[in-house]
Design an enzyme around this catalytic site. Structure first.
Site, PDB file in Angstrom:
ATOM      1  N   ASN A  13      63.606  58.813 116.964  1.00 51.42           N
ATOM      2  CA  ASN A  13      64.837  58.593 118.121  1.00 51.42           C
ATOM      3  C   ASN A  13      65.935  57.920 117.353  1.00 51.42           C
ATOM      4  O   ASN A  13      65.554  57.024 116.610  1.00 51.42           O
ATOM      5  CB  ASN A  13      63.878  57.644 118.982  1.00 51.42           C
ATOM      6  CG  ASN A  13      65.063  56.489 119.960  1.00 51.42           C
ATOM      7  OD1 ASN A  13      66.149  57.030 120.099  1.00 51.42           O
ATOM      8  ND2 ASN A  13      64.672  55.684 120.248  1.00 51.42           N
ATOM      9  N   LYS A  65      68.266  56.507 118.670  1.00 50.53           N
ATOM     10  CA  LYS A  65      68.792  55.314 119.382  1.00 50.53           C
ATOM     11  C   LYS A  65      70.595  55.722 119.451  1.00 50.53           C
ATOM     12  O   LYS A  65      70.685  56.516 119.720  1.00 50.53           O
ATOM     13  CB  LYS A  65      68.685  53.996 118.950  1.00 50.53           C
ATOM     14  CG  LYS A  65      67.041  53.810 118.466  1.00 50.53           C
ATOM     15  CD  LYS A  65      66.774  52.489 118.044  1.00 50.53           C
ATOM     16  CE  LYS A  65      64.944  52.279 117.855  1.00 50.53           C
ATOM     17  NZ  LYS A  65      64.741  51.077 117.868  1.00 50.53           N
ATOM     18  N   HIS A  85      60.924  54.082 126.734  1.00 45.91           N
ATOM     19  CA  HIS A  85      61.153  53.273 125.453  1.00 45.91           C
ATOM     20  C   HIS A  85      61.470  51.821 125.701  1.00 45.91           C
ATOM     21  O   HIS A  85      61.972  51.378 126.688  1.00 45.91           O
ATOM     22  CB  HIS A  85      62.485  53.686 124.605  1.00 45.91           C
ATOM     23  CG  HIS A  85      62.539  53.102 123.212  1.00 45.91           C
ATOM     24  ND1 HIS A  85      63.188  51.965 122.826  1.00 45.91           N
ATOM     25  CD2 HIS A  85      62.022  53.443 122.063  1.00 45.91           C
ATOM     26  CE1 HIS A  85      62.986  51.797 121.814  1.00 45.91           C
ATOM     27  NE2 HIS A  85      62.221  52.740 121.157  1.00 45.91           N
ATOM     28  N   GLU A  88      63.217  49.613 124.609  1.00 47.18           N
ATOM     29  CA  GLU A  88      64.675  49.287 124.889  1.00 47.18           C
ATOM     30  C   GLU A  88      64.966  49.663 126.372  1.00 47.18           C
ATOM     31  O   GLU A  88      65.865  48.728 126.950  1.00 47.18           O
ATOM     32  CB  GLU A  88      65.911  49.730 123.859  1.00 47.18           C
ATOM     33  CG  GLU A  88      65.421  49.027 122.703  1.00 47.18           C
ATOM     34  CD  GLU A  88      65.778  49.821 121.459  1.00 47.18           C
ATOM     35  OE1 GLU A  88      66.413  50.797 121.458  1.00 47.18           O
ATOM     36  OE2 GLU A  88      65.177  49.495 120.300  1.00 47.18           O
ATOM     37  N   GLU A 105      54.151  51.729 121.021  1.00 43.36           N
ATOM     38  CA  GLU A 105      55.060  51.038 120.436  1.00 43.36           C
ATOM     39  C   GLU A 105      54.951  49.430 120.955  1.00 43.36           C
ATOM     40  O   GLU A 105      55.878  49.186 121.874  1.00 43.36           O
ATOM     41  CB  GLU A 105      56.643  51.646 120.688  1.00 43.36           C
ATOM     42  CG  GLU A 105      56.590  53.086 119.965  1.00 43.36           C
ATOM     43  CD  GLU A 105      58.233  53.386 119.702  1.00 43.36           C
ATOM     44  OE1 GLU A 105      58.595  53.522 118.665  1.00 43.36           O
ATOM     45  OE2 GLU A 105      58.773  53.606 120.750  1.00 43.36           O
ATOM     46  N   GLY A 130      61.968  47.510 115.630  1.00 43.35           N
ATOM     47  CA  GLY A 130      63.559  47.114 114.989  1.00 43.35           C
ATOM     48  C   GLY A 130      63.349  46.147 114.001  1.00 43.35           C
ATOM     49  O   GLY A 130      62.398  45.902 113.422  1.00 43.35           O
ATOM     50  N   SER A 182      58.453  49.809 113.473  1.00 44.20           N
ATOM     51  CA  SER A 182      58.500  49.584 111.702  1.00 44.20           C
ATOM     52  C   SER A 182      57.459  50.359 110.979  1.00 44.20           C
ATOM     53  O   SER A 182      56.860  49.847 110.147  1.00 44.20           O
ATOM     54  CB  SER A 182      58.031  47.962 111.856  1.00 44.20           C
ATOM     55  OG  SER A 182      59.304  47.269 112.342  1.00 44.20           O
TER      56      SER A 182
HETATM   57  P1  PGA Z   1      61.648  51.182 114.301  1.00 50.41           P
HETATM   58  O1  PGA Z   1      61.846  51.925 115.620  1.00 50.41           O
HETATM   59  O2  PGA Z   1      60.831  52.596 113.481  1.00 50.41           O
HETATM   60  O3  PGA Z   1      62.939  51.167 113.632  1.00 50.41           O
HETATM   61  O4  PGA Z   1      61.255  50.014 114.174  1.00 50.41           O
HETATM   62  C1  PGA Z   1      60.964  52.499 116.477  1.00 50.41           C
HETATM   63  C2  PGA Z   1      61.396  52.820 117.811  1.00 50.41           C
HETATM   64  O5  PGA Z   1      62.215  52.231 118.217  1.00 50.41           O
HETATM   65  O6  PGA Z   1      60.941  53.590 118.421  1.00 50.41           O
END
Ligand code: PGA
Length: 270
Positions: free
Chosen positions: A12, A14, A100, A102, A172, A178, A219
């Site tokens: 993704n 973002k 998600h 966020e 997740e 993030g 991550s």
């Molecule tokens: P990240 O993001 O791998 O940068 O931690 C994962 C996500 O938000 O799907």
């Protein structure tokens, strides 16, 4: 569908990458991975809304599936600023991410809203990628499993077992996502994946519930990708930062694919 036959890998992007950057990324990713049969791997990219149509033009659908980052829960109506599943279909989108972290935590979306989106996506023939995950606080209280089960049971409420094959789940944990995220240990991720599988079979029965791919995200990086994919409950990886450069993403793909296939071969031998 037999989820065990292939690995599921996606990213993704973002609110990063312009349309030009998305197209360049996709072309490079497709070029780098064109020797890998898509019978072995489902590869998907979830870019920004405005880039979707150009993204679809830039690479073949059989090579890279495209997803949208969010969607309205109605096909049309007085919902200024929202995007309908019909508009996504028209742009050549295959899947839509729902819930998600966020969306849930920055935009305060609820489980009930995610459920309406899942049902609306299915009605429009799109594959919902339902994201679930507990916060650090919920984990601290020891209620991670309850939270995940609640997100699944409400998020998938009313989905028929015959529709389950369209669903994908991404686990997740919020605390893992993030720049400030701490990746889940492989043992912890696998423990939650086991809970997710149990909940899916409870909802859809052993066959349909057993066939829904469950991906880990949060991550994922070149150092931990192999140990995560080796875990029995993990069918794929949903990657943010470590996949936003096509060469880096390709490097992760090359690392995890043989590990995944060795894992599945071992399971077959049991
Ligand atoms: P990240 O993001 O791998 O940068 O931690 C994962 C996500 O938000 O799907």
């Amino acid at each position: 569908m037999d989820r065990r036959k292939k690995i599921y890998l996606g990213t993704n992007t973002k609110m990063y990458k312009t349309t030009a950057q998305t197209v360049a990324f996709l072309k490079r990713l497709n070029q780098l991975t064109k020797d890998i049969s898509r019978d072995r791997m489902e590869l998907f990219v979830i870019p920004s809304y405005p880039s979707l149509a150009a993204a679809r033009e830039s690479v073949p659908r059989q090579s890279v599936s495209l997803g949208a980052q969010n969607m309205a829960w109605e096909e049309e109506g007085q919902f200024t600023g929202e995007i309908s599943p019909l508009m996504l279909q028209e742009a050549g989108v295959d899947l839509v991410m729902v819930g998600h972290s966020e969306r849930r935590h920055v935009f305060r979306e609820t489980n009930e809203e995610e459920n309406k989106k899942v049902l609306c996506a299915l009605k429009a023939g799109l594959s919902p990628l339902l994201c679930v995950g507990e916060t650090a606080g919920e984990k601290g209280f020891g209620i991670a499993e309850e939270v995940i089960r609640t997100q699944l049971k409400i998020g998938l409420y009313g989905v028929m077992p015959c529709e389950a094959r369209k669903i994908r789940i991404a686990y997740e944990p919020v605390w893992a996502i993030g720049v400030n995220g701490e990746p889940a240990s492989k043992e912890y991720a696998d423990q939650i994946h086991t809970v997710i599988r149990r909940t899916l079979t409870e909802l859809f029965g052993a066959e349909a519930g057993g066939d829904v791919p469950v991906l880990y995200g949060g991550s994922v990086n070149p150092q931990n990708a192999e140990e995560l994919i080796w875990m029995p409950g993990i069918d794929g990886l949903f990657i943010g930062r470590s996949a936003w450069d096509a060469d880096n993403f390709n490097a992760v793909i090359r690392k995890v694919l043989p590990v995944f296939e060795e894992k599945r071969a071992g399971e077959g031998a049991e």
